[in-house]
Design a protein around this motif. Structure first.
Motif, short mmCIF file in Angstrom:
data_model
loop_
_atom_site.label_atom_id
_atom_site.label_comp_id
_atom_site.label_asym_id
_atom_site.label_seq_id
_atom_site.Cartn_x
_atom_site.Cartn_y
_atom_site.Cartn_z
N GLY A 106 0.82 -1.20 0.00
CA GLY A 106 0.00 0.00 0.00
C GLY A 106 0.85 1.26 0.00
O GLY A 106 2.04 1.23 0.35
N LEU A 107 0.25 2.34 -0.41
CA LEU A 107 0.91 3.64 -0.45
C LEU A 107 0.13 4.62 0.44
O LEU A 107 -1.07 4.45 0.65
CB LEU A 107 0.97 4.17 -1.88
CG LEU A 107 1.83 3.34 -2.84
CD1 LEU A 107 1.53 3.70 -4.28
CD2 LEU A 107 3.31 3.55 -2.53
N PRO A 108 0.79 5.65 0.96
CA PRO A 108 0.10 6.58 1.86
C PRO A 108 -0.91 7.45 1.11
O PRO A 108 -0.53 8.36 0.37
CB PRO A 108 1.25 7.42 2.44
CG PRO A 108 2.36 7.32 1.44
CD PRO A 108 2.23 5.96 0.82
N ALA A 109 -2.18 7.15 1.27
CA ALA A 109 -3.24 7.89 0.60
C ALA A 109 -4.44 8.00 1.53
O ALA A 109 -4.81 7.04 2.21
CB ALA A 109 -3.65 7.19 -0.69
N TRP A 110 -5.03 9.19 1.58
CA TRP A 110 -6.18 9.45 2.45
C TRP A 110 -7.25 10.24 1.71
O TRP A 110 -6.94 11.08 0.86
CB TRP A 110 -5.75 10.27 3.68
CG TRP A 110 -4.84 9.53 4.61
CD1 TRP A 110 -5.18 8.72 5.65
CD2 TRP A 110 -3.40 9.55 4.58
NE1 TRP A 110 -4.06 8.24 6.26
CE2 TRP A 110 -2.94 8.73 5.62
CE3 TRP A 110 -2.47 10.19 3.75
CZ2 TRP A 110 -1.60 8.53 5.88
CZ3 TRP A 110 -1.13 9.98 4.00
CH2 TRP A 110 -0.70 9.17 5.05
N SER A 111 -8.49 9.99 2.08
CA SER A 111 -9.60 10.79 1.58
C SER A 111 -9.92 11.88 2.59
O SER A 111 -10.12 11.60 3.78
CB SER A 111 -10.83 9.91 1.37
OG SER A 111 -11.97 10.71 1.11
N LEU A 112 -9.99 13.12 2.12
CA LEU A 112 -10.28 14.24 3.01
C LEU A 112 -11.76 14.34 3.36
O LEU A 112 -12.17 15.22 4.11
CB LEU A 112 -9.82 15.56 2.37
CG LEU A 112 -8.32 15.68 2.11
CD1 LEU A 112 -7.99 17.06 1.55
CD2 LEU A 112 -7.51 15.40 3.37
N THR A 113 -12.57 13.44 2.82
CA THR A 113 -14.00 13.42 3.17
C THR A 113 -14.33 12.35 4.19
O THR A 113 -15.47 12.22 4.62
CB THR A 113 -14.87 13.18 1.92
OG1 THR A 113 -14.63 11.85 1.43
CG2 THR A 113 -14.57 14.19 0.83
N ALA A 114 -13.33 11.54 4.59
CA ALA A 114 -13.60 10.36 5.40
C ALA A 114 -13.92 10.68 6.85
O ALA A 114 -14.65 9.93 7.50
CB ALA A 114 -12.40 9.42 5.33
N ASP A 115 -13.40 11.77 7.37
CA ASP A 115 -13.61 12.11 8.79
C ASP A 115 -14.77 13.09 8.91
O ASP A 115 -14.63 14.29 8.65
CB ASP A 115 -12.34 12.71 9.38
CG ASP A 115 -12.38 12.78 10.90
OD1 ASP A 115 -13.46 13.09 11.46
OD2 ASP A 115 -11.33 12.56 11.54
N GLN A 116 -15.93 12.59 9.31
CA GLN A 116 -17.12 13.44 9.40
C GLN A 116 -16.95 14.57 10.40
O GLN A 116 -17.45 15.69 10.18
CB GLN A 116 -18.33 12.59 9.81
CG GLN A 116 -18.69 11.52 8.80
CD GLN A 116 -19.77 10.58 9.29
OE1 GLN A 116 -20.27 10.74 10.40
NE2 GLN A 116 -20.14 9.61 8.47
N ALA A 117 -16.25 14.31 11.49
CA ALA A 117 -16.06 15.35 12.51
C ALA A 117 -15.29 16.54 11.94
O ALA A 117 -15.65 17.70 12.16
CB ALA A 117 -15.35 14.77 13.73
N ILE A 118 -14.21 16.25 11.21
CA ILE A 118 -13.39 17.33 10.64
C ILE A 118 -14.17 18.09 9.58
O ILE A 118 -14.20 19.32 9.56
CB ILE A 118 -12.09 16.76 10.05
CG1 ILE A 118 -11.17 16.26 11.17
CG2 ILE A 118 -11.37 17.82 9.22
CD1 ILE A 118 -9.90 15.62 10.69
#
Length: 226
Positions: A106-118
């Motif tokens: 795997g590679l370091p990748a994140w979705s900026l929509t995943a954290d509802q609180a933020i």
């Protein structure tokens, strides 16, 4: 008897372009099932043709973006994806493909929509247009990659996020439909993949395949430091 529309009520949108059998006069279940099957076949044929055409027209851009993204990952870069509505789930799917792939590391990748609180805190406290830009300010750097997914290519919060990403020196990728919208005309987008369709459904189907092809291309280049 059909219900009468209230005075001043908006007219119902036509549905025949999506589901032509809804407004048809059916003679029975067999006729309805036949129309349903024909509609499904027509959509599948249309979707397959659009995906083939999109992959063909985007081949050079996929190769370019795949190489640049692989180089960034090799230098310790990370990928941040984002989108609105259905495109937010597509952005999450793309981040998951890179971070937890079906094969290989795997590679370091994140979705900026995943954290509802933020997302909801930023939307409430600083404004919806900044929900992605503010996350990039806090988390991203010049070696990283920003991927914005959209059907219109013109959403204000996505454009603001891409502007911030470009300002920070990130490599920026846009996915859009129709004629590419503002993504295709923005200097803040290094590469823009355009799915030339007027159907949101077909656009997102083609974008999913483009995202997979992008992952395949990055994997082919490798992401190990030379």
């Amino acid at each position: 008897m059909k219900p009468q529309s209230l005075p001043g009520a908006p007219r119902a949108e036509a549905t025949s372009f999506l589901y032509p059998f809804i407004d048809a006069e059916e003679s029975g279940p067999r006729s309805l099932l036949s129309d349903l099957a024909a509609s499904a076949r027509a959509k599948a044929i249309e979707s397959a043709a659009l995906r083939r055409a999109t992959l063909s027209s985007s081949a050079a851009l996929v190769a370019e973006a795949g190489l640049q993204i692989a180089r960034r990952f090799a230098r310790g870069g990370r990928m941040f994806t984002f989108g609105n509505g259905g495109s937010s789930t597509d952005a999450t799917t793309l981040a998951t493909l890179f971070s937890r792939p079906p094969a290989g590391p795997g590679l370091p990748a994140w979705s900026l929509t995943a954290d509802q609180a933020i997302v909801t805190a930023l939307g409430n406290d600083v404004g919806f247009n900044l929900i992605f830009a503010r996350q990039l300010i806090a988390r991203a750097g010049a070696a990283d990659i920003a991927v914005a997914m959209s059907t219109s290519g013109s959403s204000a919060d996505l454009l603001q996020g891409l502007w911030e990403a470009k300002r920070r020196g990130m490599y920026t990728v846009g996915f859009a439909g129709y004629d590419g919208g503002d993504f295709a005309r923005s200097r803040d987008v290094d590469v823009c993949f355009v799915v030339a369709s007027q159907s949101v459904h077909r656009i997102q189907e083609a974008q999913a395949l483009l995202g997979f092809q992008l992952w395949c291309t990055v994997r082919e280049h490798g992401t190990e430091n030379p």
